[in-house]
Design an enzyme around this catalytic site. Structure first.
Site, short mmCIF file in Angstrom:
data_model
loop_
_atom_site.label_atom_id
_atom_site.label_comp_id
_atom_site.label_asym_id
_atom_site.label_seq_id
_atom_site.Cartn_x
_atom_site.Cartn_y
_atom_site.Cartn_z
N CYS A 37 0.81 -1.22 0.00
CA CYS A 37 0.00 0.00 0.00
C CYS A 37 0.85 1.27 0.00
O CYS A 37 0.30 2.37 -0.04
CB CYS A 37 -0.92 -0.01 1.20
SG CYS A 37 -1.70 -1.62 1.40
N HIS B 91 -3.27 7.91 5.67
CA HIS B 91 -3.37 6.57 5.11
C HIS B 91 -4.80 6.08 5.32
O HIS B 91 -5.44 5.60 4.39
CB HIS B 91 -2.35 5.65 5.76
CG HIS B 91 -2.28 4.31 5.12
ND1 HIS B 91 -2.13 4.15 3.77
CD2 HIS B 91 -2.35 3.05 5.63
CE1 HIS B 91 -2.12 2.85 3.47
NE2 HIS B 91 -2.25 2.16 4.58
N GLU C 88 -2.45 5.58 13.49
CA GLU C 88 -2.07 6.76 12.70
C GLU C 88 -2.41 8.05 13.45
O GLU C 88 -1.65 9.02 13.41
CB GLU C 88 -2.78 6.72 11.33
CG GLU C 88 -2.32 7.84 10.41
CD GLU C 88 -2.83 7.68 8.97
OE1 GLU C 88 -3.69 6.81 8.71
OE2 GLU C 88 -2.34 8.44 8.11
N LYS D 83 -9.76 7.43 0.95
CA LYS D 83 -10.08 6.02 0.67
C LYS D 83 -11.57 5.73 0.84
O LYS D 83 -12.09 4.77 0.29
CB LYS D 83 -9.26 5.08 1.57
CG LYS D 83 -7.79 5.01 1.17
CD LYS D 83 -7.04 3.97 1.98
CE LYS D 83 -5.58 3.86 1.54
NZ LYS D 83 -4.77 5.01 2.00
N HIS E 274 -9.47 1.43 -1.27
CA HIS E 274 -8.04 1.22 -1.03
C HIS E 274 -7.46 0.52 -2.26
O HIS E 274 -7.58 -0.69 -2.43
CB HIS E 274 -7.81 0.39 0.22
CG HIS E 274 -6.37 0.41 0.67
ND1 HIS E 274 -5.36 0.91 -0.13
CD2 HIS E 274 -5.77 0.00 1.82
CE1 HIS E 274 -4.21 0.81 0.51
NE2 HIS E 274 -4.43 0.27 1.69
N PHE F 92 1.40 -2.90 4.59
CA PHE F 92 1.59 -4.19 5.26
C PHE F 92 3.07 -4.55 5.12
O PHE F 92 3.69 -4.31 4.08
CB PHE F 92 0.74 -5.26 4.57
CG PHE F 92 -0.61 -5.45 5.21
CD1 PHE F 92 -1.05 -4.68 6.27
CD2 PHE F 92 -1.46 -6.43 4.73
CE1 PHE F 92 -2.30 -4.86 6.85
CE2 PHE F 92 -2.72 -6.64 5.30
CZ PHE F 92 -3.14 -5.85 6.36
#
Lengths: 404, 88
Positions: free
Chosen positions: A163, A295, A306, A327, A332, A391
């Site tokens: 990502c 994010h 976050e 998003k 995503h 990830f």
């Protein structure tokens, strides 16, 4: 040090088939998440995605070229054509083709071709796999197709970090131009990840929302997959100025870090390190940041982590910075996420308006910052941070500012 | 050489490369015929699909190999398939 500016952008995603439509829909707070169509929904628990709709590849590619293009590469080429057109750049000038780089991020590469080829092999018991499968599925294919499309012979490669792939690609392009390895770069990300196999795999991770994507809000139930691409023309500042290009923004800095801990549990420290490095690299004081494109995946783990990371980075300023996760609108898009979010960052800089976090219901006490719920907001924005955390604990934060 | 096999082979090459079947001779290389490297790979795949055989691995660029070479390899593959136990 050589400065790097953005002189063109192009996008295709669930919100629209070009960058202008994408930005307009973002600003309107419209979520493009809907019932999933590419995958047999009866086989899924989570039946929603942000898919590119009303898309006909034959309108963009001829019969000869289409068989070698996975959907991921198709999106990349379409976005790049728009970006190059907008930039007005002429690659025939001098040795510019040799001085132009191509750096494109993708998370899973040619996933739709992969899924189709292996469905034939395992599902249909057809022992033969089409010989173009490899050139379609390879994760470097989008970069290859951009270099071929425009005849660019400078450094070209794919960047793969889930990502954070797009932001890692921007970072690489920034360093390449700064260091004199190229004067121009096509950079961004592309992803077409909505297949039965991969969607089931995400489902098995138990991070997919079954309703919609609601970043930072109490009722968030996870992420929703999206797809698309966004590609940008990055250019050395003096060169862009000399040719009279319209400068959309300056790509001011990048900050990279690794959590070096858990593959799927994001670390606050890693995110803080990436944000601090981006600010330092860009030479931006904390108070200059007028918008953070988070994010914001809407997973239970990401959003509080976050939030804490932004608090730790910005201290007393954290609560007064508008933050949003787009998003909620474009889904995503994994390796393309950072690139789609760059459209939001540039829009905020150019129009002095922050796109909202759509689908927002009630605030979560663990997420206690200003997430601009549901409705866009006018704001003084002279610099933006765009966060991507992958990830694997791979973090990449990009800083952009108004060109001065 | 079986003329029908030859004709079918030429037709597959012509279709894949978008050229007139009349321009193909046994001496032509795929490169002469303007077949690029990926199309050559696809052409071999189509020949294998059409005849139900597997041709030996070879240089996919076909810079030097001729249509005659392809035809010979195809005929050998067809012959060994026919000679295989259980073949009709």
């Amino acid at each position: 040090m050589r400065r790097v500016v953005i002189t063109g952008m192009g996008a295709i995603n669930a919100l629209g088939h070009n960058a202008a439509d994408t930005w307009r829909e973002m600003l309107a707070g419209r979520s493009a998440i809907g019932p999933i169509q590419a995958v047999p929904a009866e086989k899924l628990r989570a039946k929603v995605a942000a898919e590119v709709r009303d898309y006909d590849p034959a309108q963009h590619f001829d019969d000869k070229r289409l068989p070698i293009l996975d959907r991921t590469s198709q999106f990349a080429v379409i976005a790049a054509r728009e970006a190059v057109r907008q930039s007005g750049i002429d690659f025939d000038q001098g040795d510019l083709r040799e001085r132009s780089a191509v750096i494109v991020g993708t998370g899973v590469g040619g996933e739709t071709s992969h899924d189709e080829a292996f469905r034939r092999l395992y599902g249909d018991n057809n022992p033969r796999v089409h010989p173009f499968t490899i050139v379609r599925v390879m994760a470097n294919a989008p970069a290859c197709h951009l270099s071929i499309e425009f005849g660019l012979t400078g450094p070209a490669f794919g960047v793969v970090s889930a990502c954070a792939s797009s932001n890692h690609a921007f970072s690489q392009a920034l360093q390449t131009i700064r260091a004199g390895g190229a004067d121009v770069a096509l950079a961004g990300g592309a992803e077409a990840c909505i297949t039965l196999g991969l969607t089931k795999a995400w489902e098995a991770m138990r991070v997919l929302a079954d309703d919609t994507c609601r970043p930072f809000c109490l009722q968030r139930r996870g992420l929703v997959l999206g797809e698309g691409a966004a590609i940008f023309v990055l250019e050395e500042y003096e060169r862009a100025r000399r040719r009279g290009a319209t400068i959309l923004a300056e790509l001011a800095g990048a900050g990279l870090s690794a959590d070096a801990s858990d593959l799927v549990l994001p670390s606050q420290a890693g995110a803080v390190a990436a944000m601090r490095r981006a600010l330092k690299d860009a030479g931006l004081p904390l108070e200059r940041i007028g918008y953070i494109n988070a994010h914001g995946t809407a997973t239970p783990a990401n959003d509080p982590s976050e939030t804490r990371a932004i608090r730790e980075t910005f201290g007393a300023l954290a609560p007064i910075i508008p933050i949003s996760s787009t998003k909620a609108m474009h889904g995503h898009a994994l390796g393309a996420a950072g690139a789609l979010e760059m459209v939001a960052a540039l829009g905020a800089l150019r129009e002095q308006a922050v796109p909202p976090t759509a689908n927002f219901l009630d605030p979560d006490p663990q997420c206690d910052l200003d997430y601009v719920p549901n409705v866009a907001r006018e704001a003084k924005v002279s610099a933006v941070l765009s966060n991507s955390f992958a990830f694997g604990g791979l973090n990449a934060v990009i800083a952009v500012k108004r060109a001065e | 050489m079986n003329e029908s096999v030859e004709r079918q082979l030429y037709e597959i090459i012509a279709k894949q490369s978008g050229i007139d079947v009349a321009t193909i001779t046994p001496q032509s290389t795929l490169k002469d015929l303007g077949v690029d490297s990926l199309t050559a790979i696809e052409t071999i795949f189509e020949i294998e699909e059409h005849f139900g055989v597997t041709l030996p691995d070879r240089d996919p660029n076909f810079d030097t190999d001729s249509v005659q070479g392809l035809l010979t390899a195809l005929q050998q593959a067809l012959d060994s398939a026919a000679a295989a136990p259980g073949a009709a």
